[in-house]
Design a protein around this motif. Structure first.
Motif, PDB file in Angstrom:
ATOM      1  N   GLN A   1       0.836  -1.196   0.000  1.00 48.18           N
ATOM      2  CA  GLN A   1       0.000   0.000   0.000  1.00 48.18           C
ATOM      3  C   GLN A   1       0.872   1.247   0.000  1.00 48.18           C
ATOM      4  OE1 GLN A   1      -2.621  -0.423   3.362  1.00 48.18           O
ATOM      5  NE2 GLN A   1      -4.212  -1.421   2.163  1.00 48.18           N
ATOM      6  N   ASN A   2       1.945   1.234   0.781  1.00 50.74           N
ATOM      7  CA  ASN A   2       2.874   2.363   0.772  1.00 50.74           C
ATOM      8  C   ASN A   2       3.460   2.570  -0.619  1.00 50.74           C
ATOM      9  OD1 ASN A   2       3.853   1.300   4.005  1.00 50.74           O
ATOM     10  ND2 ASN A   2       2.775   3.186   3.551  1.00 50.74           N
ATOM     11  N   LEU A   3       3.786   1.480  -1.293  1.00 47.51           N
ATOM     12  CA  LEU A   3       4.336   1.586  -2.645  1.00 47.51           C
ATOM     13  C   LEU A   3       3.289   2.154  -3.602  1.00 47.51           C
ATOM     14  CD1 LEU A   3       6.801   1.046  -4.420  1.00 47.51           C
ATOM     15  CD2 LEU A   3       5.896  -1.246  -4.852  1.00 47.51           C
ATOM     16  N   GLY A   4       2.038   1.733  -3.451  1.00 46.26           N
ATOM     17  CA  GLY A   4       0.981   2.276  -4.295  1.00 46.26           C
ATOM     18  C   GLY A   4       0.747   3.755  -4.052  1.00 46.26           C
ATOM     19  N   TYR A   5       0.781   4.178  -2.774  1.00 42.09           N
ATOM     20  CA  TYR A   5       0.622   5.595  -2.456  1.00 42.09           C
ATOM     21  C   TYR A   5       1.776   6.419  -3.035  1.00 42.09           C
ATOM     22  CZ  TYR A   5      -2.913   4.067   0.907  1.00 42.09           C
ATOM     23  OH  TYR A   5      -4.014   3.518   1.501  1.00 42.09           O
ATOM     24  N   THR A   6       2.954   5.822  -3.084  1.00 42.07           N
ATOM     25  CA  THR A   6       4.091   6.521  -3.686  1.00 42.07           C
ATOM     26  C   THR A   6       3.792   6.887  -5.141  1.00 42.07           C
ATOM     27  OG1 THR A   6       5.659   5.349  -2.253  1.00 42.07           O
ATOM     28  CG2 THR A   6       6.538   6.341  -4.267  1.00 42.07           C
ATOM     29  N   GLY A   7       3.310   5.894  -5.900  1.00 41.87           N
ATOM     30  CA  GLY A   7       2.976   6.153  -7.293  1.00 41.87           C
ATOM     31  C   GLY A   7       1.870   7.183  -7.441  1.00 41.87           C
ATOM     32  N   GLU A   8       0.870   7.141  -6.553  1.00 44.08           N
ATOM     33  CA  GLU A   8      -0.242   8.090  -6.641  1.00 44.08           C
ATOM     34  C   GLU A   8       0.242   9.534  -6.461  1.00 44.08           C
ATOM     35  OE1 GLU A   8      -3.259   7.057  -3.901  1.00 44.08           O
ATOM     36  OE2 GLU A   8      -3.913   5.278  -5.005  1.00 44.08           O
ATOM     37  N   TRP A   9       1.100   9.764  -5.485  1.00 43.66           N
ATOM     38  CA  TRP A   9       1.564  11.138  -5.235  1.00 43.66           C
ATOM     39  C   TRP A   9       2.383  11.677  -6.403  1.00 43.66           C
ATOM     40  CZ3 TRP A   9      -0.651  14.248  -2.129  1.00 43.66           C
ATOM     41  CH2 TRP A   9      -1.214  13.814  -0.932  1.00 43.66           C
ATOM     42  N   PHE A  10       3.208  10.828  -7.014  1.00 44.67           N
ATOM     43  CA  PHE A  10       3.988  11.290  -8.164  1.00 44.67           C
ATOM     44  C   PHE A  10       3.083  11.524  -9.381  1.00 44.67           C
ATOM     45  CE2 PHE A  10       7.730   9.196  -6.009  1.00 44.67           C
ATOM     46  CZ  PHE A  10       8.348  10.397  -5.690  1.00 44.67           C
ATOM     47  N   VAL A  11       2.026  10.733  -9.516  1.00 42.43           N
ATOM     48  CA  VAL A  11       1.057  10.958 -10.589  1.00 42.43           C
ATOM     49  C   VAL A  11       0.331  12.286 -10.375  1.00 42.43           C
ATOM     50  CG1 VAL A  11      -1.117  10.135 -11.571  1.00 42.43           C
ATOM     51  CG2 VAL A  11       0.756   8.538 -11.192  1.00 42.43           C
ATOM     52  N   PHE A  12      -0.015  12.593  -9.123  1.00 38.35           N
ATOM     53  CA  PHE A  12      -0.654  13.878  -8.833  1.00 38.35           C
ATOM     54  C   PHE A  12       0.247  15.038  -9.232  1.00 38.35           C
ATOM     55  CE2 PHE A  12      -3.186  11.819  -5.133  1.00 38.35           C
ATOM     56  CZ  PHE A  12      -4.077  11.301  -6.060  1.00 38.35           C
ATOM     57  N   ALA A  13       1.533  14.925  -8.928  1.00 38.49           N
ATOM     58  CA  ALA A  13       2.465  15.992  -9.284  1.00 38.49           C
ATOM     59  C   ALA A  13       2.539  16.167 -10.798  1.00 38.49           C
ATOM     60  CB  ALA A  13       3.857  15.690  -8.707  1.00 38.49           C
ATOM     61  N   ALA A  14       2.600  15.059 -11.521  1.00 40.40           N
ATOM     62  CA  ALA A  14       2.652  15.139 -12.983  1.00 40.40           C
ATOM     63  C   ALA A  14       1.353  15.708 -13.554  1.00 40.40           C
ATOM     64  CB  ALA A  14       2.925  13.748 -13.565  1.00 40.40           C
ATOM     65  N   PHE A  15       0.221  15.373 -12.933  1.00 41.30           N
ATOM     66  CA  PHE A  15      -1.063  15.878 -13.413  1.00 41.30           C
ATOM     67  C   PHE A  15      -1.170  17.389 -13.228  1.00 41.30           C
ATOM     68  CE2 PHE A  15      -5.572  16.890 -12.653  1.00 41.30           C
ATOM     69  CZ  PHE A  15      -6.103  16.490 -13.861  1.00 41.30           C
ATOM     70  N   VAL A  16      -0.695  17.894 -12.081  1.00 46.88           N
ATOM     71  CA  VAL A  16      -0.716  19.347 -11.844  1.00 46.88           C
ATOM     72  C   VAL A  16       0.133  20.060 -12.896  1.00 46.88           C
ATOM     73  CG1 VAL A  16       0.014  21.165 -10.246  1.00 46.88           C
ATOM     74  CG2 VAL A  16      -1.205  19.165  -9.380  1.00 46.88           C
TER      75      VAL A  16
END
Length: 306
Positions: free
Chosen positions: A224-239
Motif C-alpha cells: 500500500q505504501n508503494l501504491g501511495y508513492t505512485g499516486e503522489w507522483f502521478v498527482f504531481a505530474a497531473f498538476v
C-alpha cells in the motif's frame, strides 16, 4: 504574448502549482521511504535465526517489545490470577477463542499469558465447563514474547460490549481497567510443551503460534505504501500537465488575437457599446415629425415665428 501571466488569475494558478508540486513530491518520497524501511526490516528478519529457537531470557530484559525481541522466548515466574477468554480468534481457518491467564510476578505486575486456543464459542465452553483451569501455585512459564495488540491488529474486537470475563484486545490498556493491579505492556503465548499450555494433560487446547510484529515484513501495508508513492507522483505530474495545458490555450488565444483571427475581447466590447448608443431611442419628451409638418418641426410643436 505571455503578458497574461502577470494577471491576478495567473498569479493564483502559478502559486498553486509552486506549492502543490513540492508537496506531492514530498509525500511520495515519504511513502517510498516507508516501503523501503519495511523491505529493510524484512531482509534483516530473514538474516536472523528463528526467534523461537533462541535461548530464553528473563522477561524484563526483552522489554519493550520491538522487531528484534518480538517472538523471542521469555521467562517469568509467578502465580496465575484472573482468567479471560478472547473470542473471535481464528486458527487454521477455524473460529474459536484464546484462553488467557494473568501471571502475577514478584514485582506485582501481571503478565498476560495465552495458554492456548479452543474451537467454538465462549458461551458454550462455559456451559460445558470445558475451559481448563490454570495451574495452581508458583510456576515459571516460558513463552514467545508478543507486543500488545492495537485496534488494527487482526481478529481484535475494539467495539466493546463483551460479557464479563471476556477480552477484545490483548493489551495493557484494556486490562488495566479490568484488574486492580498493573499489567505488562506485552504478552506471551505458550508453546505446546509449556507448563499449563496446549499439551498439558490433554486439556483440549492448541498452541497459538507467535505472530510477526506489526509494521514489519512485506505485508499488504507495505505494498500500500508503494501504491501511495505512485499516486503522489502521478498527482504531481497531473498538476504540471494541467498548468502547461492552460498556458498553451492562453498563448494560442493571445496569438490569434494578435493576428486578427479573432476579435480582441476589449475591442469587441467597445464596438458593441458604440452600436448600442447609435440605435438608442429618442430622448424623453421628443415626438417624431409627422408627414406634412414643416421641416424642422415635430408633431405637437409650434413653429418658431419669424
Amino acid at each position: 504574448m505571455y503578458r497574461f501571466l502577470l494577471t491576478p488569475r495567473w498569479w493564483g494558478i502559478n502559486l498553486f502549482v509552486v506549492l502543490a508540486i513540492p508537496f506531492c513530491v514530498f509525500m511520495g518520497t515519504w511513502q517510498l521511504g516507508r516501503f523501503e524501511d519495511r523491505v529493510h526490516s524484512h531482509e534483516q528478519a530473514e538474516k536472523q535465526p528463528d526467534p523461537g529457537t533462541r535461548r530464553a531470557k528473563p522477561l524484563d530484559s526483552l522489554l519493550p517489545v520491538d522487531t528484534v525481541t518480538s517472538g523471542r522466548p521469555a521467562t517469568a515466574t509467578g502465580t496465575f490470577a484472573d482468567q479471560f477468554l478472547v473470542p473471535g480468534r481464528e486458527l487454521d481457518d477455524r473460529d474459536g477463542f484464546y484462553v488467557l491467564d494473568l501471571l502475577r510476578t514478584d514485582s506485582g505486575k501481571a503478565l498476560p499469558v495465552v495458554r492456548g486456543w479452543m474451537p467454538g464459542g465462549t458461551e458454550r465452553a462455559r456451559e460445558n465447563n470445558t475451559i481448563p483451569p490454570a495451574p495452581i501455585g508458583e510456576i515459571t512459564v516460558t513463552g514467545d514474547l508478543q507486543a500488545s495488540e492495537s485496534a488494527s491488529s487482526k481478529g481484535v474486537n475494539s467495539a466493546g460490549g463483551l460479557p464479563d470475563g471476556e477480552l477484545g484486545i490483548i493489551s495493557a490498556a484494556s486490562l488495566v481497567n479490568l484488574v486492580p493491579y498493573d499489567v505488562y505492556d506485552a504478552w506471551v503465548t505458550l508453546p505446546a510443551s509449556g507448563i499449563g499450555g496446549a499439551d498439558d494433560s490433554g486439556n483440549g487446547m492448541r498452541a497459538v503460534p507467535a505472530a510477526a510484529v506489526e509494521g514489519s515484513g512485506l505485508d499488504l501495508k507495505a505494498f500500500q505504501n508503494l501504491g501511495y508513492t505512485g499516486e503522489w507522483f502521478v498527482f504531481a505530474a497531473f498538476v504540471l500537465f494541467m498548468w502547461f495545458r492552460l498556458l498553451r490555450r492562453e498563448a494560442e488565444a493571445a496569438r490569434d488575437i494578435a493576428l486578427g483571427l479573432v476579435p480582441d475581447p476589449a475591442t469587441a466590447t467597445a464596438s458593441a457599446s458604440a452600436a448600442t448608443a447609435a440605435v438608442a431611442p429618442p430622448r424623453s419628451g421628443a415626438v417624431a415629425a409627422e408627414p406634412g409638418d414643416p421641416v424642422g418641426t415635430a408633431s405637437g410643436t409650434t413653429p418658431r415665428s419669424e
